[in-house]
Design a protein around this motif. Sequence first.
Motif, PDB file in Angstrom:
ATOM      1  N   GLY A  38      68.016  16.867   3.432  1.00 20.02           N
ATOM      2  CA  GLY A  38      69.189  16.233   4.014  1.00 20.02           C
ATOM      3  C   GLY A  38      70.344  17.166   4.276  1.00 20.02           C
ATOM      4  O   GLY A  38      71.505  16.754   4.220  1.00 20.02           O
ATOM      5  N   VAL A  39      70.063  18.435   4.564  1.00 21.35           N
ATOM      6  CA  VAL A  39      71.109  19.425   4.824  1.00 21.35           C
ATOM      7  C   VAL A  39      70.896  20.020   6.213  1.00 21.35           C
ATOM      8  O   VAL A  39      69.818  20.541   6.510  1.00 21.35           O
ATOM      9  CB  VAL A  39      71.099  20.547   3.765  1.00 21.35           C
ATOM     10  N   SER A  40      71.898  19.945   7.042  1.00 24.75           N
ATOM     11  CA  SER A  40      71.816  20.550   8.366  1.00 24.75           C
ATOM     12  C   SER A  40      72.209  22.023   8.289  1.00 24.75           C
ATOM     13  O   SER A  40      72.763  22.490   7.287  1.00 24.75           O
ATOM     14  CB  SER A  40      72.733  19.821   9.345  1.00 24.75           C
ATOM     15  N   GLU A  41      71.938  22.739   9.358  1.00 24.42           N
ATOM     16  CA  GLU A  41      72.233  24.180   9.365  1.00 24.42           C
ATOM     17  C   GLU A  41      73.720  24.459   9.195  1.00 24.42           C
ATOM     18  O   GLU A  41      74.109  25.455   8.590  1.00 24.42           O
ATOM     19  CB  GLU A  41      71.715  24.797  10.669  1.00 24.42           C
ATOM     20  N   SER A  42      74.565  23.574   9.690  1.00 21.51           N
ATOM     21  CA  SER A  42      76.008  23.763   9.565  1.00 21.51           C
ATOM     22  C   SER A  42      76.507  23.577   8.132  1.00 21.51           C
ATOM     23  O   SER A  42      77.627  23.962   7.814  1.00 21.51           O
ATOM     24  CB  SER A  42      76.743  22.796  10.496  1.00 21.51           C
ATOM     25  N   THR A 108      61.310  31.200  14.767  1.00 24.07           N
ATOM     26  CA  THR A 108      62.171  30.978  13.607  1.00 24.07           C
ATOM     27  C   THR A 108      63.548  31.601  13.831  1.00 24.07           C
ATOM     28  O   THR A 108      63.800  32.267  14.839  1.00 24.07           O
ATOM     29  CB  THR A 108      61.525  31.580  12.344  1.00 24.07           C
ATOM     30  N   HIS A 109      64.445  31.392  12.853  1.00 28.11           N
ATOM     31  CA  HIS A 109      65.819  31.882  12.967  1.00 28.11           C
ATOM     32  C   HIS A 109      65.836  33.416  12.929  1.00 28.11           C
ATOM     33  O   HIS A 109      65.076  34.031  12.167  1.00 28.11           O
ATOM     34  CB  HIS A 109      66.654  31.313  11.820  1.00 28.11           C
ATOM     35  N   PRO A 110      66.695  34.052  13.709  1.00 27.52           N
ATOM     36  CA  PRO A 110      66.695  35.527  13.757  1.00 27.52           C
ATOM     37  C   PRO A 110      67.192  36.196  12.472  1.00 27.52           C
ATOM     38  O   PRO A 110      66.843  37.353  12.215  1.00 27.52           O
ATOM     39  CB  PRO A 110      67.636  35.839  14.932  1.00 27.52           C
ATOM     40  N   THR A 111      67.986  35.506  11.665  1.00 32.64           N
ATOM     41  CA  THR A 111      68.540  36.134  10.460  1.00 32.64           C
ATOM     42  C   THR A 111      68.155  35.416   9.172  1.00 32.64           C
ATOM     43  O   THR A 111      68.022  36.053   8.124  1.00 32.64           O
ATOM     44  CB  THR A 111      70.081  36.205  10.545  1.00 32.64           C
ATOM     45  N   LEU A 112      67.991  34.111   9.210  1.00 33.57           N
ATOM     46  CA  LEU A 112      67.658  33.355   8.005  1.00 33.57           C
ATOM     47  C   LEU A 112      66.176  33.490   7.656  1.00 33.57           C
ATOM     48  O   LEU A 112      65.341  33.748   8.527  1.00 33.57           O
ATOM     49  CB  LEU A 112      68.004  31.872   8.180  1.00 33.57           C
ATOM     50  N   ASN A 113      65.870  33.313   6.375  1.00 32.69           N
ATOM     51  CA  ASN A 113      64.483  33.353   5.906  1.00 32.69           C
ATOM     52  C   ASN A 113      63.912  31.935   5.989  1.00 32.69           C
ATOM     53  O   ASN A 113      64.069  31.131   5.065  1.00 32.69           O
ATOM     54  CB  ASN A 113      64.433  33.872   4.468  1.00 32.69           C
ATOM     55  N   HIS A 131      60.501  21.982   8.201  1.00 32.98           N
ATOM     56  CA  HIS A 131      61.208  23.249   8.379  1.00 32.98           C
ATOM     57  C   HIS A 131      61.820  23.663   7.046  1.00 32.98           C
ATOM     58  O   HIS A 131      62.635  22.932   6.473  1.00 32.98           O
ATOM     59  CB  HIS A 131      62.308  23.100   9.434  1.00 32.98           C
ATOM     60  N   TYR A 132      61.420  24.815   6.533  1.00 39.82           N
ATOM     61  CA  TYR A 132      61.895  25.332   5.256  1.00 39.82           C
ATOM     62  C   TYR A 132      62.828  26.511   5.500  1.00 39.82           C
ATOM     63  O   TYR A 132      62.519  27.401   6.293  1.00 39.82           O
ATOM     64  CB  TYR A 132      60.736  25.799   4.379  1.00 39.82           C
ATOM     65  N   THR A 133      63.953  26.527   4.789  1.00 38.71           N
ATOM     66  CA  THR A 133      64.893  27.650   4.854  1.00 38.71           C
ATOM     67  C   THR A 133      65.264  28.048   3.431  1.00 38.71           C
ATOM     68  O   THR A 133      65.787  27.224   2.669  1.00 38.71           O
ATOM     69  CB  THR A 133      66.170  27.277   5.628  1.00 38.71           C
ATOM     70  N   ILE A 134      64.974  29.280   3.067  1.00 44.96           N
ATOM     71  CA  ILE A 134      65.302  29.780   1.725  1.00 44.96           C
ATOM     72  C   ILE A 134      66.714  30.365   1.774  1.00 44.96           C
ATOM     73  O   ILE A 134      66.950  31.406   2.381  1.00 44.96           O
ATOM     74  CB  ILE A 134      64.292  30.851   1.279  1.00 44.96           C
TER      75      ILE A 134
END
Length: 208
Positions: A38-42, A108-113, A131-134
């Motif tokens: 439940g967390v957006s990129e912003s 995938t994102h250019p900087t995020l893992n 979609h997983y973001t560490i």
Amino acid sequence: MIKEVLEDYCNYRKKKKRSATKCVASLLPPCIIMYRDGVSESQFERVLKWELPKIKEACAEFQTGYQPKIIFAVVGKRHHTRLFPENPKEADKNGNCLVGTVIDRKITHPTLNDFYLQSHYANQGTARPSHYTILYDDIKLTTDEFQCLSNSLCHNFQRTTSSVSIPAPTYYAHLTCTRAKMYLINSNGTINLPKVHPNLKKYPMYFM
């Protein structure tokens, strides 16, 4: 909530080892892996600024000097990315990628893992990968290790014999929130928390 979970974990370890004299420090987990939904990129920066320090603070308050290694990852399905195999022979009967497909480059994102994981089978239509973001990692798992762990947790959901789209702990958190909402808020908007039968305390995972 962190303190309650750590206390339950220590009590479980004590019963398993059948020793009440074990010190708490030896029973605590050395690592904590957090899947946040439940967390957006912003909101990534806000979550790291407020939630992660509170987890560390709760650990330190629970036991002096306790500083577990933490992985804080965000998992979500609110996106418009879909995965399709280039070779139709490598697709399932609905044309989706096979269960366990991971994409961690090019889209995938250019900087995020981050990475996409399709861990479930879609009975109808097009499957939506998770979609997983560490955001934080001091356990230092390799990307492959974390991807394998996430995929394995999607096969541990007790309501079904097949895999699900997000890790089982995240799914259980959804069920807990839904059930708590039913218990806490009445039709007139007042809060009422009924008492839980003592027998249920022996089995904390009593989801229906």
